[in-house]
Write a protein that holds these residues in place. Structure first.
Motif, PDB file in Angstrom:
ATOM      1  N   LEU A   1     -32.194  10.886  24.635  1.00 14.21           N
ATOM      2  CA  LEU A   1     -33.534  10.745  24.073  1.00 14.21           C
ATOM      3  C   LEU A   1     -33.782   9.420  23.351  1.00 14.21           C
ATOM      4  O   LEU A   1     -34.912   8.942  23.312  1.00 14.21           O
ATOM      5  N   GLY A   2     -32.734   8.848  22.746  1.00 18.04           N
ATOM      6  CA  GLY A   2     -32.928   7.705  21.862  1.00 18.04           C
ATOM      7  C   GLY A   2     -33.599   6.520  22.527  1.00 18.04           C
ATOM      8  O   GLY A   2     -34.694   6.096  22.134  1.00 18.04           O
ATOM      9  N   ASP A   3     -32.954   5.950  23.536  1.00 20.61           N
ATOM     10  CA  ASP A   3     -33.521   4.777  24.213  1.00 20.61           C
ATOM     11  C   ASP A   3     -34.859   5.096  24.850  1.00 20.61           C
ATOM     12  O   ASP A   3     -35.785   4.270  24.826  1.00 20.61           O
ATOM     13  N   TYR A   4     -34.976   6.284  25.413  1.00 21.83           N
ATOM     14  CA  TYR A   4     -36.220   6.657  26.088  1.00 21.83           C
ATOM     15  C   TYR A   4     -37.401   6.610  25.128  1.00 21.83           C
ATOM     16  O   TYR A   4     -38.460   6.057  25.447  1.00 21.83           O
ATOM     17  N   LEU A   5     -37.222   7.185  23.947  1.00 20.49           N
ATOM     18  CA  LEU A   5     -38.326   7.210  22.986  1.00 20.49           C
ATOM     19  C   LEU A   5     -38.627   5.821  22.438  1.00 20.49           C
ATOM     20  O   LEU A   5     -39.791   5.444  22.267  1.00 20.49           O
ATOM     21  N   VAL A   6     -37.594   5.045  22.154  1.00 17.96           N
ATOM     22  CA  VAL A   6     -37.804   3.688  21.656  1.00 17.96           C
ATOM     23  C   VAL A   6     -38.539   2.844  22.692  1.00 17.96           C
ATOM     24  O   VAL A   6     -39.416   2.042  22.369  1.00 17.96           O
ATOM     25  N   ASP A   7     -38.185   3.021  23.971  1.00 14.17           N
ATOM     26  CA  ASP A   7     -38.771   2.218  25.048  1.00 14.17           C
ATOM     27  C   ASP A   7     -40.185   2.649  25.438  1.00 14.17           C
ATOM     28  O   ASP A   7     -40.905   1.874  26.077  1.00 14.17           O
ATOM     29  N   HIS A   8     -40.588   3.855  25.095  1.00 15.52           N
ATOM     30  CA  HIS A   8     -41.830   4.407  25.628  1.00 15.52           C
ATOM     31  C   HIS A   8     -43.014   3.483  25.325  1.00 15.52           C
ATOM     32  O   HIS A   8     -43.231   3.074  24.166  1.00 15.52           O
ATOM     33  N   PRO A   9     -43.819   3.132  26.317  1.00 11.10           N
ATOM     34  CA  PRO A   9     -44.899   2.163  26.102  1.00 11.10           C
ATOM     35  C   PRO A   9     -46.022   2.651  25.201  1.00 11.10           C
ATOM     36  O   PRO A   9     -46.824   1.838  24.722  1.00 11.10           O
ATOM     37  N   LYS A  10     -46.109   3.960  24.945  1.00  3.62           N
ATOM     38  CA  LYS A  10     -47.152   4.473  24.060  1.00  3.62           C
ATOM     39  C   LYS A  10     -46.734   4.465  22.586  1.00  3.62           C
ATOM     40  O   LYS A  10     -47.558   4.718  21.702  1.00  3.62           O
ATOM     41  N   VAL A  11     -45.466   4.193  22.329  1.00  2.95           N
ATOM     42  CA  VAL A  11     -44.946   4.219  20.957  1.00  2.95           C
ATOM     43  C   VAL A  11     -45.306   2.915  20.248  1.00  2.95           C
ATOM     44  O   VAL A  11     -45.081   1.819  20.770  1.00  2.95           O
ATOM     45  N   ARG A  12     -45.866   3.041  19.059  1.00  2.00           N
ATOM     46  CA  ARG A  12     -46.298   1.866  18.292  1.00  2.00           C
ATOM     47  C   ARG A  12     -45.284   1.432  17.231  1.00  2.00           C
ATOM     48  O   ARG A  12     -45.276   0.268  16.832  1.00  2.00           O
ATOM     49  N   PHE A  13     -44.489   2.369  16.738  1.00  2.00           N
ATOM     50  CA  PHE A  13     -43.523   2.021  15.688  1.00  2.00           C
ATOM     51  C   PHE A  13     -42.317   2.946  15.782  1.00  2.00           C
ATOM     52  O   PHE A  13     -42.394   4.040  16.335  1.00  2.00           O
ATOM     53  N   ILE A  14     -41.201   2.469  15.256  1.00  2.00           N
ATOM     54  CA  ILE A  14     -39.973   3.263  15.177  1.00  2.00           C
ATOM     55  C   ILE A  14     -39.453   3.189  13.763  1.00  2.00           C
ATOM     56  O   ILE A  14     -39.211   2.103  13.220  1.00  2.00           O
ATOM     57  N   GLY A  15     -39.304   4.341  13.113  1.00  2.00           N
ATOM     58  CA  GLY A  15     -38.640   4.434  11.823  1.00  2.00           C
ATOM     59  C   GLY A  15     -37.247   4.973  12.035  1.00  2.00           C
ATOM     60  O   GLY A  15     -37.077   6.073  12.569  1.00  2.00           O
ATOM     61  N   PHE A  16     -36.240   4.205  11.634  1.00  2.00           N
ATOM     62  CA  PHE A  16     -34.845   4.573  11.921  1.00  2.00           C
ATOM     63  C   PHE A  16     -33.982   4.388  10.683  1.00  2.00           C
ATOM     64  O   PHE A  16     -34.101   3.379   9.975  1.00  2.00           O
ATOM     65  N   THR A  17     -33.091   5.342  10.439  1.00  2.00           N
ATOM     66  CA  THR A  17     -32.020   5.193   9.459  1.00  2.00           C
ATOM     67  C   THR A  17     -30.730   5.635  10.127  1.00  2.00           C
ATOM     68  O   THR A  17     -30.655   6.728  10.689  1.00  2.00           O
TER      69      THR A  17
END
Length: 521
Positions: A242-258
């Motif tokens: 799931l990780g790379d897929y969600l980060v790469d998704h073209p509809k995603v505007r931001f990623i909050g990660f810890t």
């Protein structure tokens, strides 16, 4: 009108009533072990046959819960659900959004013991650490609700320009992804979820597979607080699926990660790639760990310094990005401080944290156990073992618990691996410095820059540390862990992340963009 923000008080377990309430909560939660939990996409609860087991690290034969595993198709549906919900959620008045989050805080407050009990079982926190995690989650809700009203409840101030009506508005970004870690499974999941949504964004929450049940609890609380469907979507499963897929998704505007430095750098690199259909730059909000130092000079209160070192190094088994993993002590008091640290570390009680007398529980899983054990082996070559390192009492590991004794190595070189690499476990490297100047240089000689502490009575040195100790969170004459929302805005420099300062006055701005409007009159 909201009263001024005040941080949630910590629980007092010396009270017999509070202890009894915690014991009741532990019994109640243990009676729910083995239940199955759904994904949540667009408000629909989706139970799948393929499950991920969340285990109790102190008793791995006990399954805390089974969560449904998402595949990439479902993860994609979650992003689309977040995108659809954004079209209406962004138009909800900020006061109404804040009210949902404040209701969530109230629900958490009413269920503090039960939420803490879930963490005690799912990640092995002590009573005190679990209670603090819940208090921090409550604080994030209360603090960000007020921040949102201040930021978006009115236009931001601008200079006057005759003949024009001027506005500066903080508007949301759109749908994003929240990827919290397992070590603060409620508090950090809350900050990475609540901050963006109270600002008008929508979120796909993907928790660590090591602690997914706490994110289930968080989403349940938000639903009970009245959050509309699709504003938060919960997908659980393996990171590599799931990780790379969600980060790469073209509809995603931001990623909050810890999380770890390695994964954080991967998120940053992938987020910088523009995918077909993506007409914006993704914003990455990253917190990636540390190799934190406590410096002690010859003027310090040595007992207080030793207390701070031990608490910082071994609280929650050293599984904090802010943990004290290096103690740097000037040579004139080195032996005296080391003696006190050894005595205090040896007094810590290793045990199952479901029992209130346990100070140190198990590390999160076999992978962590093996990694930390390998560093202890390296430490045998790089330093002098003075505490720990031995096999854990067989009574604790009879059920397969991942217990590691608090371990201290003395006479460690500043360049040693155990002095440079993040171990994320109960291992402390003690380093001798000839004087304060060298101690400060050693403290800064790391790729990280998250937290640090100095114990000193010398005012000039305290002032030098303010200027020269290069960390995002500096603590003077106290331990280097235990940041409080709104009091100690948290985030670091260098490879510790983007200095996003969670729980600080500017954090919510990271999830907004400023729109300037000028109308000629």
């Amino acid at each position: 009108m909201l009263p001024p923000y005040r941080s949630e008080p910590f629980g007092d377990f010396s009270s017999s009533d509070r202890r009894a309430a915690m014991q009741r909560a532990l019994r109640h939660v243990s009676g729910q072990f083995g239940a199955s939990y759904p994904l949540v996409i667009g408000g629909e609860h989706i139970m799948r046959e393929e499950k991920l087991a969340s285990i109790n690290p102190c008793e791995p034969k006990k399954v805390v819960g089974y969560v449904s595993k998402a595949d990439q198709e479902l993860a994609g549906q979650a992003v689309l659900a977040a995108e659809a919900a954004f079209q209406t959620w962004k138009k909800v008045p900020v006061e109404a959004r804040a009210q949902v989050i404040l209701r969530a805080a109230a629900i958490m407050r009413r269920n503090k013991e039960e939420l803490a009990a879930w963490m005690i079982y799912e990640v092995g926190k002590s009573w005190v650490e679990a209670d603090a995690d819940v208090a921090e989650a409550i604080d994030f809700c209360e603090y960000y609700a007020r921040q949102a009203i201040e930021l978006q409840g009115q236009d931001q101030p601008l200079a006057h320009n005759p003949g024009e009506y001027l506005q500066l508005r903080a508007i949301p970004l759109g749908p994003g992804v929240a990827i919290p870690p397992w070590n603060f499974p409620l508090a950090i999941a809350t900050t990475l979820t609540v901050a963006p949504i109270v600002a008008g964004n929508t979120v796909v929450l993907k928790p660590s597979p090591r602690a997914p049940v706490m994110s289930v609890r968080l989403v349940e609380i938000l639903e009970a607080a009245g959050l509309p469907p699709g504003v938060v979507n919960l997908v659980m499963g393996d990171d590599d699926v799931l990780g790379d897929y969600l980060v790469d998704h073209p509809k995603v505007r931001f990623i909050g990660f810890t999380g770890s430095k390695g994964v954080g750098l991967r998120v940053l690199g992938r987020a910088a790639v523009r995918h077909p259909g993506q007409n914006w730059l993704k914003r990455s909000i990253l917190e990636m760990g540390g190799k934190d130092a406590t410096v002690v000079d010859e003027t310090a209160d040595l007992d207080a310094a030793a207390d701070g070192i031990v608490a910082g190094a071994f609280g929650f088994q050293g599984q904090k990005c802010s943990a004290c993993s290096r103690a740097i002590i000037v040579e004139s008091v080195y032996d005296a401080v080391l003696k006190r640290v050894v005595e205090k570390a040896a007094q810590l009680r290793l045990g199952n944290p479901a029992q209130p007398e346990a100070n140190v529980g198990a590390v999160i899983d076999k992978r962590a156990f093996d990694s930390i054990s390998s560093y202890i082996a390296i430490g045998q070559e790089e330093g002098r073992l003075v505490v720990g390192g031995e096999v854990v009492d067989h009574e604790l590991i009879k059920d397969g618990g991942y217990f590691i004794n608090p371990t201290v190595f003395a006479d460690v070189s500043p360049k040693a691996r155990i002095a440079q690499e993040e171990i994320f476990g109960p291992v402390l490297a003690v380093i001798k410095a000839k004087d304060f100047d060298e101690a400060l240089a050693i403290a800064n000689d790391t790729e990280y820059g998250l937290t640090g502490a100095l114990f000193s009575r010398d005012v000039e040195r305290l002032e030098r540390a303010r200027e020269e100790f290069h960390v995002g969170n500096l603590y003077l004459n106290r331990k280097c862990t235990g940041a409080i929302v709104g009091v100690h805005p948290f985030g670091g420099f260098n490879m510790s992340g983007t200095d996003s300062k969670a729980g600080g006055p500017d954090y919510l701005r990271l999830y907004t963009q400023l729109k300037s409007v000028a109308e000629k009159l």
